[in-house]
Design a protein around this motif. Sequence first.
Motif, PDB file in Angstrom:
ATOM      1  N   MET A   1       0.827  -1.385  -0.031  1.00  0.00           N
ATOM      2  CA  MET A   1       0.163  -0.080  -0.020  1.00  0.00           C
ATOM      3  C   MET A   1       0.849   1.287  -0.081  1.00  0.00           C
ATOM      4  N   THR A   2       0.583   2.068  -1.024  1.00  0.00           N
ATOM      5  CA  THR A   2       1.313   3.347  -0.877  1.00  0.00           C
ATOM      6  C   THR A   2       0.951   4.382   0.481  1.00  0.00           C
ATOM      7  N   MET A   3       2.229   4.861   0.835  1.00  0.00           N
ATOM      8  CA  MET A   3       2.384   5.405   2.105  1.00  0.00           C
ATOM      9  C   MET A   3       1.749   6.722   1.798  1.00  0.00           C
ATOM     10  N   LEU A   4       0.972   7.505   2.953  1.00  0.00           N
ATOM     11  CA  LEU A   4       0.382   8.781   2.576  1.00  0.00           C
ATOM     12  C   LEU A   4       1.481   9.919   2.820  1.00  0.00           C
ATOM     13  N   ALA A   5       1.538  10.906   2.206  1.00  0.00           N
ATOM     14  CA  ALA A   5       2.514  12.194   2.380  1.00  0.00           C
ATOM     15  C   ALA A   5       1.758  12.953   3.410  1.00  0.00           C
ATOM     16  N   LEU A   6       0.468  13.228   3.188  1.00  0.00           N
ATOM     17  CA  LEU A   6      -0.495  14.039   3.825  1.00  0.00           C
ATOM     18  C   LEU A   6      -1.766  13.795   3.844  1.00  0.00           C
ATOM     19  N   GLU A   7      -2.374  13.813   5.261  1.00  0.00           N
ATOM     20  CA  GLU A   7      -3.781  13.552   5.286  1.00  0.00           C
ATOM     21  C   GLU A   7      -4.595  14.795   6.077  1.00  0.00           C
ATOM     22  N   VAL A   8      -5.280  15.369   5.337  1.00  0.00           N
ATOM     23  CA  VAL A   8      -6.166  16.429   5.944  1.00  0.00           C
ATOM     24  C   VAL A   8      -7.397  15.822   6.220  1.00  0.00           C
ATOM     25  N   SER A   9      -8.036  16.126   7.423  1.00  0.00           N
ATOM     26  CA  SER A   9      -9.364  15.505   8.017  1.00  0.00           C
ATOM     27  C   SER A   9      -9.897  16.459   8.753  1.00  0.00           C
ATOM     28  N   GLY A  10     -11.352  16.836   7.984  1.00  0.00           N
ATOM     29  CA  GLY A  10     -12.259  17.699   8.708  1.00  0.00           C
ATOM     30  C   GLY A  10     -11.851  19.098   9.047  1.00  0.00           C
ATOM     31  N   LEU A  11     -11.066  19.634   8.011  1.00  0.00           N
ATOM     32  CA  LEU A  11     -10.666  21.000   8.346  1.00  0.00           C
ATOM     33  C   LEU A  11     -11.716  22.050   7.964  1.00  0.00           C
ATOM     34  N   SER A  12     -11.956  22.958   9.105  1.00  0.00           N
ATOM     35  CA  SER A  12     -12.827  24.041   9.217  1.00  0.00           C
ATOM     36  C   SER A  12     -12.107  25.151   9.500  1.00  0.00           C
ATOM     37  N   VAL A  13     -12.107  26.454   8.698  1.00  0.00           N
ATOM     38  CA  VAL A  13     -11.408  27.598   8.857  1.00  0.00           C
ATOM     39  C   VAL A  13     -12.286  28.699   8.878  1.00  0.00           C
ATOM     40  N   SER A  14     -12.147  29.539   9.923  1.00  0.00           N
ATOM     41  CA  SER A  14     -12.745  30.930   9.620  1.00  0.00           C
ATOM     42  C   SER A  14     -12.093  32.173   9.729  1.00  0.00           C
ATOM     43  N   TYR A  15     -12.677  33.379   9.261  1.00  0.00           N
ATOM     44  CA  TYR A  15     -12.000  34.554   9.101  1.00  0.00           C
ATOM     45  C   TYR A  15     -12.726  35.392  10.101  1.00  0.00           C
ATOM     46  N   ARG A  16     -12.139  36.408  10.611  1.00  0.00           N
ATOM     47  CA  ARG A  16     -12.764  37.406  11.541  1.00  0.00           C
ATOM     48  C   ARG A  16     -13.630  38.398  10.517  1.00  0.00           C
ATOM     49  N   GLN A  17     -14.726  38.718  10.978  1.00  0.00           N
ATOM     50  CA  GLN A  17     -15.703  39.541  10.297  1.00  0.00           C
ATOM     51  C   GLN A  17     -16.435  40.552  11.191  1.00  0.00           C
ATOM     52  N   GLY A  18     -15.868  41.609  11.287  1.00  0.00           N
ATOM     53  CA  GLY A  18     -16.854  42.527  12.306  1.00  0.00           C
ATOM     54  C   GLY A  18     -16.620  42.240  13.712  1.00  0.00           C
ATOM     55  N   LEU A  19     -17.388  41.599  14.448  1.00  0.00           N
ATOM     56  CA  LEU A  19     -17.386  41.415  15.648  1.00  0.00           C
ATOM     57  C   LEU A  19     -17.352  39.815  15.861  1.00  0.00           C
ATOM     58  N   GLY A  20     -17.813  39.233  14.781  1.00  0.00           N
ATOM     59  CA  GLY A  20     -17.980  37.750  14.688  1.00  0.00           C
ATOM     60  C   GLY A  20     -16.922  37.149  13.781  1.00  0.00           C
ATOM     61  N   ARG A  59      -1.216  30.948  10.288  1.00  0.00           N
ATOM     62  CA  ARG A  59      -2.082  31.683  11.115  1.00  0.00           C
ATOM     63  C   ARG A  59      -1.930  33.188  11.291  1.00  0.00           C
ATOM     64  N   HIS A  60      -2.850  33.892  11.792  1.00  0.00           N
ATOM     65  CA  HIS A  60      -2.917  35.312  12.026  1.00  0.00           C
ATOM     66  C   HIS A  60      -4.050  35.776  12.824  1.00  0.00           C
ATOM     67  N   GLY A  61      -3.956  36.932  13.343  1.00  0.00           N
ATOM     68  CA  GLY A  61      -5.050  37.047  14.311  1.00  0.00           C
ATOM     69  C   GLY A  61      -6.627  37.175  13.857  1.00  0.00           C
ATOM     70  N   GLY A  62      -6.667  37.204  12.666  1.00  0.00           N
ATOM     71  CA  GLY A  62      -7.959  37.083  12.036  1.00  0.00           C
ATOM     72  C   GLY A  62      -8.462  36.109  11.369  1.00  0.00           C
ATOM     73  N   LEU A  63      -7.699  34.792  11.902  1.00  0.00           N
ATOM     74  CA  LEU A  63      -7.923  33.526  11.185  1.00  0.00           C
ATOM     75  C   LEU A  63      -8.039  32.485  12.506  1.00  0.00           C
ATOM     76  N   ARG A  64      -8.960  31.870  12.343  1.00  0.00           N
ATOM     77  CA  ARG A  64      -8.851  30.633  13.379  1.00  0.00           C
ATOM     78  C   ARG A  64      -9.318  28.997  12.808  1.00  0.00           C
ATOM     79  N   THR A  65      -8.583  28.170  13.206  1.00  0.00           N
ATOM     80  CA  THR A  65      -8.922  26.788  12.578  1.00  0.00           C
ATOM     81  C   THR A  65      -9.804  26.339  13.823  1.00  0.00           C
ATOM     82  N   ASP A  66     -11.146  26.089  13.066  1.00  0.00           N
ATOM     83  CA  ASP A  66     -12.379  25.517  14.023  1.00  0.00           C
ATOM     84  C   ASP A  66     -12.109  23.924  14.288  1.00  0.00           C
ATOM     85  N   THR A  67     -11.882  23.410  13.154  1.00  0.00           N
ATOM     86  CA  THR A  67     -11.818  21.920  13.552  1.00  0.00           C
ATOM     87  C   THR A  67     -10.841  21.269  12.501  1.00  0.00           C
TER      88      THR A  67
END
Length: 666
Positions: A1-20, A59-67
Motif C-alpha cells: 500500500m502506498t504511504m500517505l505524504a499528507l492527510e487532511v481530515s475535517g478541516l474548517s477555517v474561519s476569518y474574523r468579520q466585524g465582531l464575529g 495563522r494570523h489574528g484574523g484567522l482561526r482553525t475551528d476543527t
Amino acid sequence: MTMLALEVSGLSVSYRQGLGWRQVVEDVSFSVRRGEVLGLVGESGCGKSTVALQLLGFRHGGLRTDTGKIVLDGIDVLTLDRVGLDRVRGAKVSFVPQNPTTALSPGMRIGEQIDEILVAHDLPTGDRARELFGLVGLPDDAAFLRRYPHQLSGGQQQRVCIAMALACEPSFVVLDEPTTGLDVTTQEQIVDLLVGLRARLDMSMLYVTHDLGLLSQIADRIGVMYAGHMVELAPTAQLFSEPRHPYTRGLIAALPRLDEDRRTIKPLRGLLQRDALPKGCPFAPRCDFALTRCFDEAQVLRHAGHGHEAACWRLAEMPPAAAPAVEELPAEPDHCATPPLLTVASLIVRYGHGVRAFTALGSVSLTIGKGETFALVGESGSGKSTLARAIAGMVAPTAGHIHLNEAELSPLVKARSPSQRRLIQYIFQNPDASLNPRATIGRSLSRQLDFFFPDRSASAMEQITAALAEVRLDAAYASRYPDQLSGGERQRVAIARALIAQPELLLCDEVLSALDVSVQASILELLQRLKSELGIAMLFISHDLAVVRMLADRVCVLFRGEVMEIGSREQVFSPPYHPYTHSLLEAVPVPLKKRKPARQRTVTSVDVGTGCVYAGRCVAEIPGICGTMPPPWRETQDGLAIRCHHTLEDLLERESGLSRRGLEKP
C-alpha cells in the motif's frame, strides 16, 4: 500500500468579520500519496488558497482553525507552536507563491536568499545555491548568483522561488497559482520543470490553480472546491471525461479549448454570494438541477466511481454531461472592403538612450477594420502592451505613424482632440488598480460623461444605468465601491466605463488573465455580445491562444517587438505556422491530450537589426542565414503573411512531420 505524504481530515477555517467570525472552509478532507500531485481548483474565494496555507500552519489574528487535523509525515501541523512550525516549514513542507516579484526580497542577491534558508535550518551553504539553480535549469555561475530579482525575467524569478522551496529537500511542496501571471511558453517550461523534479525527487505536491487545462497536464487527481466545500474529488482523466458534480461540469463547459473552433461558452449562472448561501448544498442557487431538497440538506462526498467522489445526492439521476455547443457564426467582416479604422505604419518604440537603449517595437505595421477584433499574441516582453499604449498615446513612438479614421494621431494623448481620445478607450488588465477605490462606481462612470459629454449632465444617471445594463449589472451597482464587487464584476465595470464614452476601438490588455475560468467565460461572452451588437472594434491582447481562437477575426504574432506572422484566425491556427507560432501552440495545455516535453532550445545571441530575432531559439534555424540576414515576408494569395527564411512550402512540409499535440486542421 502506498504511504500517505499528507492527510487532511475535517478541516474548517474561519476569518474574523466585524465582531464575529465567518467560516470560509468547512469540513474539507483529502489525502496525498507519496510522489503524487493533487490539484485543487475552484473559483476565486472558494477557499483553496486558505486550505493550502493551512498545510504550512499559516495563522494570523484574523484567522482561526475551528476543527480538523493536517498530518504531514506523522506530525499534526495544526498542533505546532511557532518554534515547531519554523522547523517544519522548509524542511518537510515548502511553499511556491503566485507572484515571485513580491515573494523575493528586492534588496538581496538571489544566491544570498538561498543561503538564508539554509542558515535558518542549520544546514551548510557551500555550493548548495549553485546545485539548486542547476537543478531548476538556471545558470549556476557566480555572476548569476549575484543578480538581484529585478534583473531576472518572470520565469527566472519563479525558478528561483522553486529552488528556495527545494533548498532543504522537503517531501511536500505547496504551489499556489505558480504560473498564473506567466505566458504560455514560460508556463510550459515551469510545468516541465515541476514534472521532472517530481520524477527525480519523488516529491508530493498540492497544486492550487484556477487553470483546469494546466492541471490536466500535471495532476494525478483533482479536488474541486466551491464556497469552502470539497464538492468533487477524482482522478484527472476521469474528472474531465466524466464530471459528476454540476459545478465541475460548469467549469469544464466554460473552459476555452484550443482544439475546438469557435463554440458557445456557457458561463455558470449567477455569482457566488457568501452572505446568501443556503443551509443545504452551497451550489444550489446556481445549479440547473437543484430541487427544494438541495437547498435544505447538506451534501457530503459520495462514491461516484473508482477513486471518484462527488457531493451531490442526485448523482444517479444526473444526465450525461453534454458536449459544448458549436456556435453558428456570421461571416467574418472583410477588413479590406472598407477604409480601416486604425492604421499603424512602421511604428518603432525605443526606451532609454545611448548604450542602454532598448527597442521594444521594431517597425510594426498593421490595420484594424471597423468592427473587427484584432488579437495580439506573444510571450511577455514581445511588445504587445507597448503597442497598445502607443496607440492610446501613453507612450510616444520613436518613429512611425498612427492613423484613426484616416486622420493622423499625435504621439501623446494630451495633444489629441477630445473626439480622438473618446474614440479609443483602454481596458486595463487589473481593475483593482485602474478603478478609484474611494469613488463609487457611479462616480467613476460619470467622470467619463463629464469629460466627453459635458452638455449631457442632466441625463447622466440614465446613461450610467444604460452602461451598467450593457455589461449585465443593475443600477444598484452605481452606489457601490470597487471593494464591494467581485473580480468579474469589477472587470465589467471597467468595460462599462470604456463603453460609456461611445468608443469605436477598445484596447483590451490581458483583461481575462487574472480571472478564474467561470468569471472569464462570462466576460468572454460579454465581449462576444458587444462585438456583434455594437460593432465595436477591439485590439485584444492575450497570451491565452484558446481565448484568442474564440474571439478574434485576425491575429498578429509578436516576438521581441517584431511581427512574426499575421493573418485571419483560421490561417494563423492552421499550417503553415511560423516556427514561433508553432511553439506557442505547442505550449498550450489541452485537456486529456498527452503532454510532450518542451523541445530543448539552444539560445544564442543575435545582433539587433541583422538577423531574425527568433533565430537564437528557433528549432528550425538555418545556420549562417537566420542569425545574420533579415527574414523576408512570405505571403499567400488570401492574406496570410509569415516572416521567415523558410518558404511556406518548407514550413508546411516540416509541419506534416511534427506532432501537433492533437490539433486538427479546421
